[in-house]
Scaffold this motif. Structure first.
Motif, PDB file in Angstrom:
ATOM      1  N   LEU A  78      -4.437  -8.722  13.927  1.00 41.95           N
ATOM      2  CA  LEU A  78      -4.104  -7.459  15.380  1.00 41.95           C
ATOM      3  C   LEU A  78      -4.743  -6.155  14.893  1.00 41.95           C
ATOM      4  CD1 LEU A  78      -1.084  -8.967  16.395  1.00 41.95           C
ATOM      5  CD2 LEU A  78      -3.332  -9.829  17.347  1.00 41.95           C
ATOM      6  N   TYR A  79      -3.899  -6.016  13.154  1.00 38.41           N
ATOM      7  CA  TYR A  79      -4.214  -4.577  12.896  1.00 38.41           C
ATOM      8  C   TYR A  79      -4.395  -4.514  12.071  1.00 38.41           C
ATOM      9  CZ  TYR A  79      -2.198   0.206  12.242  1.00 38.41           C
ATOM     10  OH  TYR A  79      -2.147   1.437  11.704  1.00 38.41           O
ATOM     11  N   ALA A  80      -4.958  -3.178  11.523  1.00 38.84           N
ATOM     12  CA  ALA A  80      -5.091  -3.205   9.579  1.00 38.84           C
ATOM     13  C   ALA A  80      -5.259  -2.208   8.955  1.00 38.84           C
ATOM     14  CB  ALA A  80      -6.237  -4.300   9.785  1.00 38.84           C
ATOM     15  N   ASP A  81      -4.194  -1.652   8.323  1.00 40.65           N
ATOM     16  CA  ASP A  81      -5.002  -0.426   7.468  1.00 40.65           C
ATOM     17  C   ASP A  81      -5.535  -0.634   6.792  1.00 40.65           C
ATOM     18  OD1 ASP A  81      -2.987   1.684   9.625  1.00 40.65           O
ATOM     19  OD2 ASP A  81      -1.177   0.926   7.422  1.00 40.65           O
ATOM     20  N   VAL A  82      -5.643  -1.686   5.595  1.00 40.01           N
ATOM     21  CA  VAL A  82      -5.954  -2.041   4.212  1.00 40.01           C
ATOM     22  C   VAL A  82      -7.393  -2.954   5.131  1.00 40.01           C
ATOM     23  CG1 VAL A  82      -5.841  -3.335   2.127  1.00 40.01           C
ATOM     24  CG2 VAL A  82      -3.808  -1.674   3.626  1.00 40.01           C
TER      25      VAL A  82
ATOM     26  N   PRO B  46       0.275   1.530   4.300  1.00 39.46           N
ATOM     27  CA  PRO B  46      -0.152   0.208   4.609  1.00 39.46           C
ATOM     28  C   PRO B  46       0.569  -0.661   5.581  1.00 39.46           C
ATOM     29  CG  PRO B  46      -1.396   0.872   3.020  1.00 39.46           C
ATOM     30  CD  PRO B  46       0.030   2.238   3.039  1.00 39.46           C
ATOM     31  N   LEU B  47      -0.414  -0.929   6.600  1.00 42.18           N
ATOM     32  CA  LEU B  47       0.312  -3.095   6.840  1.00 42.18           C
ATOM     33  C   LEU B  47      -0.711  -3.229   7.451  1.00 42.18           C
ATOM     34  CD1 LEU B  47       1.218  -2.762  10.576  1.00 42.18           C
ATOM     35  CD2 LEU B  47       3.219  -1.515   9.531  1.00 42.18           C
ATOM     36  N   ASN B  48      -0.874  -4.676   7.397  1.00 40.96           N
ATOM     37  CA  ASN B  48      -1.729  -5.251   8.120  1.00 40.96           C
ATOM     38  C   ASN B  48      -1.114  -6.530   8.697  1.00 40.96           C
ATOM     39  OD1 ASN B  48      -4.032  -3.902   6.428  1.00 40.96           O
ATOM     40  ND2 ASN B  48      -4.882  -5.865   5.821  1.00 40.96           N
ATOM     41  N   VAL B  49      -1.261  -6.666  10.285  1.00 42.41           N
ATOM     42  CA  VAL B  49      -0.746  -7.874  10.646  1.00 42.41           C
ATOM     43  C   VAL B  49      -1.791  -8.668  11.314  1.00 42.41           C
ATOM     44  CG1 VAL B  49       0.626  -8.277  12.813  1.00 42.41           C
ATOM     45  CG2 VAL B  49       0.303  -6.460  11.644  1.00 42.41           C
ATOM     46  N   LEU B  60       2.566  -5.284   4.061  1.00 38.40           N
ATOM     47  CA  LEU B  60       2.914  -4.101   3.915  1.00 38.40           C
ATOM     48  C   LEU B  60       2.648  -3.730   2.650  1.00 38.40           C
ATOM     49  CD1 LEU B  60       5.470  -4.698   6.384  1.00 38.40           C
ATOM     50  CD2 LEU B  60       6.176  -2.580   5.313  1.00 38.40           C
ATOM     51  N   PHE B  61       1.454  -3.146   2.388  1.00 43.63           N
ATOM     52  CA  PHE B  61       1.340  -2.706   0.281  1.00 43.63           C
ATOM     53  C   PHE B  61       1.716  -1.381  -0.299  1.00 43.63           C
ATOM     54  CE2 PHE B  61      -2.265  -4.807   3.284  1.00 43.63           C
ATOM     55  CZ  PHE B  61      -2.097  -5.433   2.668  1.00 43.63           C
ATOM     56  N   VAL B  62       3.362  -2.363  -0.072  1.00 47.31           N
ATOM     57  CA  VAL B  62       4.284  -1.207  -1.585  1.00 47.31           C
ATOM     58  C   VAL B  62       4.493  -1.153  -2.485  1.00 47.31           C
ATOM     59  CG1 VAL B  62       5.890  -0.154   1.779  1.00 47.31           C
ATOM     60  CG2 VAL B  62       5.979  -2.769   0.258  1.00 47.31           C
ATOM     61  N   ALA B  63       3.832  -1.032  -3.432  1.00 41.65           N
ATOM     62  CA  ALA B  63       3.637  -1.472  -4.683  1.00 41.65           C
ATOM     63  C   ALA B  63       4.842  -0.630  -5.452  1.00 41.65           C
ATOM     64  CB  ALA B  63       2.620  -1.077  -5.346  1.00 41.65           C
ATOM     65  N   GLY B  64       5.200  -1.586  -6.522  1.00 45.25           N
ATOM     66  CA  GLY B  64       6.453  -0.567  -7.344  1.00 45.25           C
ATOM     67  C   GLY B  64       7.587  -0.302  -6.334  1.00 45.25           C
ATOM     68  N   MET B  65       8.824  -1.860  -5.532  1.00 50.21           N
ATOM     69  CA  MET B  65       9.114  -1.581  -4.769  1.00 50.21           C
ATOM     70  C   MET B  65      10.495  -2.235  -5.679  1.00 50.21           C
ATOM     71  SD  MET B  65      10.221   0.867  -2.237  1.00 50.21           S
ATOM     72  CE  MET B  65      10.928  -0.058  -1.464  1.00 50.21           C
ATOM     73  N   ASP B  66      11.582  -2.244  -5.832  1.00 52.32           N
ATOM     74  CA  ASP B  66      12.654  -3.190  -5.537  1.00 52.32           C
ATOM     75  C   ASP B  66      12.727  -3.635  -4.502  1.00 52.32           C
ATOM     76  OD1 ASP B  66      15.226  -4.580  -6.084  1.00 52.32           O
ATOM     77  OD2 ASP B  66      15.993  -2.714  -6.736  1.00 52.32           O
ATOM     78  N   PRO B  67      12.914  -5.135  -4.222  1.00 49.95           N
ATOM     79  CA  PRO B  67      13.007  -5.703  -2.494  1.00 49.95           C
ATOM     80  C   PRO B  67      14.022  -5.527  -2.731  1.00 49.95           C
ATOM     81  CG  PRO B  67      11.932  -7.207  -4.346  1.00 49.95           C
ATOM     82  CD  PRO B  67      12.034  -6.184  -5.497  1.00 49.95           C
ATOM     83  N   LYS B  68      14.960  -5.173  -2.968  1.00 48.36           N
ATOM     84  CA  LYS B  68      16.900  -5.285  -2.535  1.00 48.36           C
ATOM     85  C   LYS B  68      16.467  -3.514  -1.823  1.00 48.36           C
ATOM     86  CE  LYS B  68      19.168  -7.472  -5.636  1.00 48.36           C
ATOM     87  NZ  LYS B  68      18.931  -6.642  -7.463  1.00 48.36           N
ATOM     88  N   ALA B  69      16.050  -2.447  -2.205  1.00 48.77           N
ATOM     89  CA  ALA B  69      15.971  -0.955  -1.280  1.00 48.77           C
ATOM     90  C   ALA B  69      14.329  -1.584  -0.327  1.00 48.77           C
ATOM     91  CB  ALA B  69      14.683  -0.191  -2.794  1.00 48.77           C
ATOM     92  N   LEU B  70      14.352  -2.761   0.137  1.00 55.23           N
ATOM     93  CA  LEU B  70      13.894  -2.463   1.574  1.00 55.23           C
ATOM     94  C   LEU B  70      14.380  -3.170   2.638  1.00 55.23           C
ATOM     95  CD1 LEU B  70      10.056  -4.983  -0.029  1.00 55.23           C
ATOM     96  CD2 LEU B  70      10.828  -2.049   1.270  1.00 55.23           C
TER      97      LEU B  70
END
Lengths: 131, 147
Positions: A78-82, B46-49, B60-70
Motif C-alpha cells: 500500500l505504501y513503501a518508504d523502503v 521509514p515504513l512500509n505497509v 517500521l525501520f527503527v534500528a537500535g530501539m528499546d522496544p519499551k520506548a515504542l
C-alpha cells in the motif's frame, strides 16, 4: 591532522560502487574519533548477523547487508518508504588506522565498527616535569 | 511463474534471492495515491505497509530501539507509532558525521477500513518493528463452491 580529517571527510565520501545496476540503500552513519581510534555506527534495520558483510580491501571498508523482512505470501504494497533491501556503503581508511584489528558488532539493526589506530601513532601526552 | 518448479536445489542463496525479489517487487510498484494523513518522504522512521486479504502489515525501520520506548496505539483503522530514539552523545570525541536520527518521532498509518483493532500484534526484530492487524472475516474474498 590534515590527513585525518581529510580521510574521514573523504571516507564518508563513498568509494564508487561497482555494481551500479543494483539499487542500494545507503545506511545513515555516525562517525566519530577518539584518541585511540574511529568508531562508525550505521543504521541497518532488518539486517541480521548472517546477512551482514563487512570487508576491508586495502584501504576501503565496505559495509553491506541484506534486510530480511518477514512478509506474508501474496502481499500487496500500500505504501513503501523502503523499496530496496540491499544496504551498501564504503569508506576510505587512512594509514594510521589498523584494518586488521577492526571489531564490529550488530544489535537491533545498528552496526558498530571500531577501527583502532596503530599504537605508535596514537597521540601521546607529553608530560612536562617541573624542575 | 514456473521458476519455482525448476528450483529443485532450493539452496539458501536462492531462497534469499527469491525473498528479496518478492519484497523488491511488492514494494517497488508505485505511485500510490497520497493519503490525507501522509507525510513527506524521508520522515523518520521509514515504513512500509502491505496487505493481504487476511491482514495488514506495517514495517517500521527503527534500528537500535528499546522496544519499551515504542508507543503503539490503534483507533479504528488508524495506527499511531511514536517513540524517542536516543543516540548516545559521546564525550570527548570528534564527530565527522551525524546522520543517524536522534529524537522523538511519530507516524500515523491509515490501514484498510476493515481491520480489527483487537487483533494487533507487534514484534521487534533486528531493528524492524512489524505490526500486524487482522482484517475482518466478512470482507475477505470468499471462494464460492460450485455444486
Amino acid at each position: 591532522m590534515t590527513e585525518k580529517s581529510d580521510v574521514t571527510a573523504r571516507g564518508a565520501g563513498e568509494a564508487k560502487d561497482r555494481d551500479d545496476a543494483r539499487p542500494v540503500l545507503r545506511p545513515p552513519v555516525n562517525i566519530f574519533e577518539d584518541p585511540h581510534g574511529i568508531t562508525l555506527e550505521a543504521d541497518m534495520p532488518g539486517v541480521s548477523k548472517d546477512r551482514l558483510n563487512l570487508q576491508v580491501d586495502k584501504d576501503t571498508l565496505v559495509v553491506e547487508g541484506d534486510a530480511k523482512i518477514d512478509m506474508p505470501a501474496g502481499m500487496e504494497a500500500l505504501y513503501a518508504d523502503v523499496r530496496v533491501t540491499h544496504y551498501r556503503r564504503s569508506f576510505t581508511l587512512s594509514g594510521e588506522l589498523e584494518p586488521d584489528k577492526i571489531e564490529a558488532s550488530l544489535k537491533d539493526g545498528v552496526l558498530t565498527v571500531r577501527i583502532p589506530k596503530r599504537a605508535e601513532l596514537r597521540p601521546r601526552k607529553i608530560e612536562v616535569r617541573a624542575g | 511463474m514456473f521458476g519455482n518448479l525448476t528450483n529443485f536445489e532450493g539452496s539458501l542463496f536462492d531462497d534469499l534471492w527469491r525473498m528479496q525479489r518478492e519484497m523488491d517487487e511488492a514494494f517497488t510498484r508505485w505511485p500510490w495515491p497520497t493519503g490525507i494523513r501522509s507525510v513527506a518522504r524521508g520522515t523518520y522512521p521509514p515504513l512500509n505497509v502491505g496487505v493481504t486479504p487476511e491482514k495488514a502489515d506495517v514495517y517500521l525501520f527503527v534500528a537500535g530501539m528499546d522496544p519499551k520506548a515504542l508507543d503503539l496505539s490503534i483507533q479504528r483503522n488508524l495506527l499511531t507509532i511514536s517513540g524517542e530514539r536516543k543516540v548516545p552523545e559521546r564525550e570527548g570525541v570528534q564527530y565527522y558525521r551525524e546522520e543517524r536520527f536522534d529524537g522523538p518521532f511519530r507516524r500515523v498509518v491509515t490501514l484498510p477500513d476493515d481491520v480489527d483493532p483487537e487483533t494487533v500484534e507487534a514484534t521487534y526484530t533486528d531493528g524492524v518493528l512489524h505490526v500486524s492487524v487482522q482484517r475482518r472475516e466478512a470482507t475477505r474474498p470468499r471462494q464460492i463452491e460450485i455444486k
